[in-house]
Write a protein that holds these residues in place. Structure first.
Motif, PDB file in Angstrom:
ATOM      1  N   TYR A 177       1.191  -1.496  -0.252  1.00  0.00           N
ATOM      2  CA  TYR A 177      -0.021   0.160   0.066  1.00  0.00           C
ATOM      3  C   TYR A 177       1.120   1.093   0.103  1.00  0.00           C
ATOM      4  CZ  TYR A 177       1.099   0.955   4.774  1.00  0.00           C
ATOM      5  OH  TYR A 177       1.666   1.040   5.761  1.00  0.00           O
ATOM      6  N   PHE A 178      -0.058   2.496  -0.373  1.00  0.00           N
ATOM      7  CA  PHE A 178       1.157   3.597  -0.449  1.00  0.00           C
ATOM      8  C   PHE A 178       0.176   4.748  -0.086  1.00  0.00           C
ATOM      9  CE2 PHE A 178       0.585   3.751  -4.509  1.00  0.00           C
ATOM     10  CZ  PHE A 178       0.222   4.919  -5.577  1.00  0.00           C
ATOM     11  N   ARG A 179      -0.360   5.788   0.358  1.00  0.00           N
ATOM     12  CA  ARG A 179      -0.350   6.656   0.540  1.00  0.00           C
ATOM     13  C   ARG A 179       0.003   8.113   0.372  1.00  0.00           C
ATOM     14  NH1 ARG A 179      -0.736   9.511   5.469  1.00  0.00           N
ATOM     15  NH2 ARG A 179      -0.876   8.280   7.269  1.00  0.00           N
ATOM     16  N   PRO A 180      -0.123   9.236   0.412  1.00  0.00           N
ATOM     17  CA  PRO A 180       0.078  10.207  -0.072  1.00  0.00           C
ATOM     18  C   PRO A 180       0.218  11.071   1.370  1.00  0.00           C
ATOM     19  CG  PRO A 180      -1.704  11.067  -1.231  1.00  0.00           C
ATOM     20  CD  PRO A 180      -1.997   9.756  -0.460  1.00  0.00           C
ATOM     21  N   GLU A 181       1.338  11.663   1.567  1.00  0.00           N
ATOM     22  CA  GLU A 181       2.041  12.071   2.853  1.00  0.00           C
ATOM     23  C   GLU A 181       2.304  13.977   2.873  1.00  0.00           C
ATOM     24  OE1 GLU A 181       1.840  12.142   7.998  1.00  0.00           O
ATOM     25  OE2 GLU A 181       1.024  11.307   6.018  1.00  0.00           O
ATOM     26  N   GLY A 182       1.361  14.419   3.149  1.00  0.00           N
ATOM     27  CA  GLY A 182       2.386  16.347   2.394  1.00  0.00           C
ATOM     28  C   GLY A 182       3.199  16.146   0.990  1.00  0.00           C
ATOM     29  N   LYS A 183       3.602  16.353   1.329  1.00  0.00           N
ATOM     30  CA  LYS A 183       4.173  16.448  -0.335  1.00  0.00           C
ATOM     31  C   LYS A 183       5.586  14.640  -0.506  1.00  0.00           C
ATOM     32  CE  LYS A 183       5.080  21.211  -0.757  1.00  0.00           C
ATOM     33  NZ  LYS A 183       5.940  22.462  -0.749  1.00  0.00           N
ATOM     34  N   THR A 184       5.526  14.007   0.009  1.00  0.00           N
ATOM     35  CA  THR A 184       5.825  12.634   0.205  1.00  0.00           C
ATOM     36  C   THR A 184       5.083  11.498   0.138  1.00  0.00           C
ATOM     37  OG1 THR A 184       6.543  12.800   2.805  1.00  0.00           O
ATOM     38  CG2 THR A 184       8.245  13.299   1.699  1.00  0.00           C
ATOM     39  N   TYR A 185       5.223  10.162   0.465  1.00  0.00           N
ATOM     40  CA  TYR A 185       4.197   9.553   0.623  1.00  0.00           C
ATOM     41  C   TYR A 185       4.480   8.046   1.728  1.00  0.00           C
ATOM     42  CZ  TYR A 185       3.330  11.249  -4.364  1.00  0.00           C
ATOM     43  OH  TYR A 185       2.900  12.132  -4.877  1.00  0.00           O
ATOM     44  N   ILE A 186       3.705   7.378   2.365  1.00  0.00           N
ATOM     45  CA  ILE A 186       4.154   6.221   3.315  1.00  0.00           C
ATOM     46  C   ILE A 186       3.547   5.026   2.169  1.00  0.00           C
ATOM     47  CG2 ILE A 186       4.170   7.531   5.310  1.00  0.00           C
ATOM     48  CD1 ILE A 186       1.575   6.674   6.200  1.00  0.00           C
ATOM     49  N   CYS A 187       3.993   4.189   2.622  1.00  0.00           N
ATOM     50  CA  CYS A 187       3.856   2.818   1.953  1.00  0.00           C
ATOM     51  C   CYS A 187       4.408   1.935   3.156  1.00  0.00           C
ATOM     52  CB  CYS A 187       5.352   2.463   0.924  1.00  0.00           C
ATOM     53  SG  CYS A 187       6.606   3.326   0.851  1.00  0.00           S
ATOM     54  N   GLY A 188       3.939   0.581   2.718  1.00  0.00           N
ATOM     55  CA  GLY A 188       4.685  -0.635   3.411  1.00  0.00           C
ATOM     56  C   GLY A 188       3.416  -1.581   3.257  1.00  0.00           C
ATOM     57  N   THR A 189       4.079  -3.284   3.638  1.00  0.00           N
ATOM     58  CA  THR A 189       2.474  -4.164   3.772  1.00  0.00           C
ATOM     59  C   THR A 189       3.420  -5.054   4.892  1.00  0.00           C
ATOM     60  OG1 THR A 189       2.152  -5.909   1.996  1.00  0.00           O
ATOM     61  CG2 THR A 189       4.638  -5.557   1.986  1.00  0.00           C
ATOM     62  N   SER A 190       2.589  -6.027   4.953  1.00  0.00           N
ATOM     63  CA  SER A 190       2.336  -7.463   5.112  1.00  0.00           C
ATOM     64  C   SER A 190       4.122  -8.079   5.293  1.00  0.00           C
ATOM     65  CB  SER A 190       1.803  -8.137   6.344  1.00  0.00           C
ATOM     66  OG  SER A 190       0.401  -7.332   6.426  1.00  0.00           O
ATOM     67  N   PRO A 191       4.769  -8.605   6.247  1.00  0.00           N
ATOM     68  CA  PRO A 191       5.629  -9.429   5.937  1.00  0.00           C
ATOM     69  C   PRO A 191       5.323 -11.268   5.300  1.00  0.00           C
ATOM     70  CG  PRO A 191       6.033  -9.431   7.981  1.00  0.00           C
ATOM     71  CD  PRO A 191       4.779  -8.357   7.616  1.00  0.00           C
ATOM     72  N   SER A 192       6.237 -11.621   5.212  1.00  0.00           N
ATOM     73  CA  SER A 192       5.810 -12.771   4.694  1.00  0.00           C
ATOM     74  C   SER A 192       5.176 -14.083   5.805  1.00  0.00           C
ATOM     75  CB  SER A 192       6.797 -13.568   3.888  1.00  0.00           C
ATOM     76  OG  SER A 192       8.083 -13.521   4.286  1.00  0.00           O
ATOM     77  N   ALA A 193       5.285 -14.420   5.731  1.00  0.00           N
ATOM     78  CA  ALA A 193       4.148 -15.542   7.113  1.00  0.00           C
ATOM     79  C   ALA A 193       5.848 -15.679   8.001  1.00  0.00           C
ATOM     80  CB  ALA A 193       3.146 -16.992   7.488  1.00  0.00           C
ATOM     81  N   ASP A 194       7.300 -16.458   6.797  1.00  0.00           N
ATOM     82  CA  ASP A 194       8.347 -17.260   7.719  1.00  0.00           C
ATOM     83  C   ASP A 194       9.192 -16.339   8.456  1.00  0.00           C
ATOM     84  OD1 ASP A 194       8.448 -16.182   5.054  1.00  0.00           O
ATOM     85  OD2 ASP A 194       9.276 -18.045   4.660  1.00  0.00           O
ATOM     86  N   ASN A 195       8.546 -14.659   8.334  1.00  0.00           N
ATOM     87  CA  ASN A 195       9.871 -13.572   8.358  1.00  0.00           C
ATOM     88  C   ASN A 195       8.609 -13.112   9.270  1.00  0.00           C
ATOM     89  OD1 ASN A 195      12.139 -12.357   8.508  1.00  0.00           O
ATOM     90  ND2 ASN A 195      11.154 -10.869   6.732  1.00  0.00           N
ATOM     91  N   ASP A 196       7.796 -13.491   9.967  1.00  0.00           N
ATOM     92  CA  ASP A 196       6.631 -11.947  10.428  1.00  0.00           C
ATOM     93  C   ASP A 196       6.382 -13.089  12.287  1.00  0.00           C
ATOM     94  OD1 ASP A 196       4.670 -10.337  11.460  1.00  0.00           O
ATOM     95  OD2 ASP A 196       3.553 -11.430  10.610  1.00  0.00           O
ATOM     96  N   SER A 197       7.571 -12.622  12.811  1.00  0.00           N
ATOM     97  CA  SER A 197       7.439 -13.648  14.395  1.00  0.00           C
ATOM     98  C   SER A 197       7.102 -12.467  15.514  1.00  0.00           C
ATOM     99  CB  SER A 197       8.725 -13.550  14.921  1.00  0.00           C
ATOM    100  OG  SER A 197       9.691 -14.984  13.878  1.00  0.00           O
ATOM    101  N   ASP A 198       7.158 -12.737  16.561  1.00  0.00           N
ATOM    102  CA  ASP A 198       5.900 -11.692  17.891  1.00  0.00           C
ATOM    103  C   ASP A 198       6.768 -11.240  17.912  1.00  0.00           C
ATOM    104  OD1 ASP A 198       3.692 -13.617  17.243  1.00  0.00           O
ATOM    105  OD2 ASP A 198       5.055 -15.254  18.246  1.00  0.00           O
ATOM    106  N   ASP A 199       7.137  -9.863  18.844  1.00  0.00           N
ATOM    107  CA  ASP A 199       7.764  -8.994  19.889  1.00  0.00           C
ATOM    108  C   ASP A 199       9.145  -8.478  18.675  1.00  0.00           C
ATOM    109  OD1 ASP A 199       5.947  -9.306  21.482  1.00  0.00           O
ATOM    110  OD2 ASP A 199       6.668 -11.270  21.844  1.00  0.00           O
ATOM    111  N   LEU A 200       9.327  -8.469  17.620  1.00  0.00           N
ATOM    112  CA  LEU A 200      10.476  -8.469  17.514  1.00  0.00           C
ATOM    113  C   LEU A 200      10.897  -6.911  17.780  1.00  0.00           C
ATOM    114  CD1 LEU A 200       9.949  -9.433  13.440  1.00  0.00           C
ATOM    115  CD2 LEU A 200      11.524 -10.498  14.989  1.00  0.00           C
ATOM    116  N   PRO A 201      12.375  -6.940  17.581  1.00  0.00           N
ATOM    117  CA  PRO A 201      12.424  -5.193  18.546  1.00  0.00           C
ATOM    118  C   PRO A 201      11.916  -4.016  17.331  1.00  0.00           C
ATOM    119  CG  PRO A 201      14.769  -5.982  17.912  1.00  0.00           C
ATOM    120  CD  PRO A 201      12.919  -7.461  16.998  1.00  0.00           C
ATOM    121  N   LEU A 202      10.743  -2.970  17.941  1.00  0.00           N
ATOM    122  CA  LEU A 202      10.966  -2.033  17.575  1.00  0.00           C
ATOM    123  C   LEU A 202      11.622  -1.051  16.627  1.00  0.00           C
ATOM    124  CD1 LEU A 202       7.376  -0.449  19.019  1.00  0.00           C
ATOM    125  CD2 LEU A 202       7.966  -2.540  16.931  1.00  0.00           C
ATOM    126  N   ASP A 203      13.400  -1.039  17.107  1.00  0.00           N
ATOM    127  CA  ASP A 203      14.265  -0.675  16.643  1.00  0.00           C
ATOM    128  C   ASP A 203      15.042  -1.146  15.536  1.00  0.00           C
ATOM    129  OD1 ASP A 203      15.115  -2.339  17.971  1.00  0.00           O
ATOM    130  OD2 ASP A 203      16.232  -1.080  19.260  1.00  0.00           O
TER     131      ASP A 203
END
Length: 390
Positions: A254-280
């Protein structure tokens, strides 16, 4: 009736419940215990902060229809001392895209959404190309566009506005980490914080977001809600896309406008989606290998994208069926759970706040019936099938 409600978690869900409780009945004492009053790691502050009615289940659509009505009148509802908050609501719409394989599902969803009052337009390839000239439609069959009622806003601003209004109405906020919940038989009697304080309660609410599982375990309840990291990228491009909705590619990117820029992302694959991964940490490989190539295909002008900023936040992910769990657990008579929104918490926060306050004050829902989101479906293995999980 509960005379003292203790809410664990002061994000958008907990603060919405606190607001609706005090707005409905000022005789009820409300204490909100929030582990991080800066909300630095809060899902409310770190999400893509958007709202849509393009779901495939009636209740999700109805909750978000109420959500947009609330957000449109937010300044009036949450005014404090003559100051009306603003969350910079942009009703730019969602655009869900479908290949030939997904066209029938998109059409079925559209029929349900419009029947319930959502302002969604079903578009063929020519119509999409005419409206969004920058869009590559060659491999698409159709799209569904929110003409109104869908868009994005300031998620941090929403949680702050709810919190400040709840406090103005008399809710007490405590900055502390919950370390124990005292249970006597079928009742919760105290919530204990890291500083040794014990907070007695007639009703407890678990609105702990990504930490809901930890709090539930303190009560002896196993809830299928886990903290799943989602990385978000803020990108710039010489391209100026106008008009530009929040676009959902068939791949899930997905993506959407954010002012003059855009933000985007997607869900990772199931085999790369562990619990409690570090937010940093941020999943840069996901951007390089999945997001950027997908965006460059869908929007040819996005060949020249530059990452300006990136961050990670937690989804409180309900692995059972990706829908919220709201209501009492049959083993505990005075605790209400409001957990597992799986990325929909901000938009479903107002409906949850209203509904949970009704459940506490009246013993039942009196506006929108949220009972299909109860524990019963989890315990009886009856998952809700939501086709539009993003």
């Amino acid at each position: 009736m509960s005379s003292h409600v203790v809410i664990v978690g002061g994000g958008v869900i907990g603060s919405a419940i606190a607001y609706f409780l005090r707005a409905s009945d000022t005789s009820v004492a409300v204490t909100v215990i929030e582990r991080d009053p800066t909300y630095a790691k809060s899902s409310s502050a770190l999400s893509a902060a958007s709202i849509r009615q393009q779901f495939s289940t009636p209740l999700s659509i109805q909750m978000s229809l109420y959500g947009i009505a609330f957000l449109r009148q937010l300044g009036d509802f949450l005014e404090v001392d003559g100051s009306k908050p603003s969350i910079d609501l942009h009703e730019g719409g969602y655009l869900f895209l479908a290949t030939p394989a997904g066209a029938a599902t998109l059409q079925q969803n559209h029929a349900l959404q419009t029947r319930l009052g959502a302002d969604i337009r079903l578009m063929d390839r020519d119509a999409m190309k005419a409206k969004f000239s920058w869009l590559n439609v060659e491999d698409l069959a159709s799209g569904a566009f929110g003409e109104s009622g869908e868009g994005w806003f300031d998620g941090y601003g929403l949680v702050q506005a709810l919190r400040k209004k709840a406090q103005a109405l008399g809710a007490r906020y405590v900055a502390a980490d919950v370390v124990d919940v005292v249970r006597e038989g079928r009742r919760i009697t105290y919530v204990v914080t890291s500083d040794g304080e014990r907070y007695p309660c007639d009703t407890m609410v678990n609105a702990a977001g990504a930490w809901a599982r930890k709090v539930s375990a303190m009560m002896g309840i196993d809830i299928p809600v886990f903290a799943r990291r989602r990385s978000i990228f803020n990108v710039s491009s010489p391209a100026r896309l106008s008009p530009c909705p929040l676009l959902i590619d068939p791949s899930g990117v997905y993506f959407r406008p954010e002012g003059k820029t855009y933000i985007c992302g997607t869900s990772p694959s199931a085999d790369n989606d562990s619990d409690d991964l570090p937010l940093d940490e941020v999943d840069h490989a996901l951007f390089d290998e999945v997001i950027w190539p997908t965006l460059a295909h869908r929007v040819p002008a996005f060949e020249a994208l530059r990452v300006e900023n990136c961050w990670s936040g937690y989804y409180e992910y309900n692995v059972f069926d990706h829908n919220a769990i709201i209501g009492h657990h049959p083993d505990i008579e005075n605790c209400i759970f409001a957990n597992g929104y799986s990325g929909h918490g901000l938009q479903q926060g107002p409906a949850t706040g209203r509904g949970v306050s009704e459940l506490i004050l009246n013993g039942k829902y009196t506006s929108l019936d949220l009972s299909s989101l109860s524990w019963a479906r989890v315990l009886e293995n009856r998952p809700i099938v939501e086709k539009n999980v993003v």
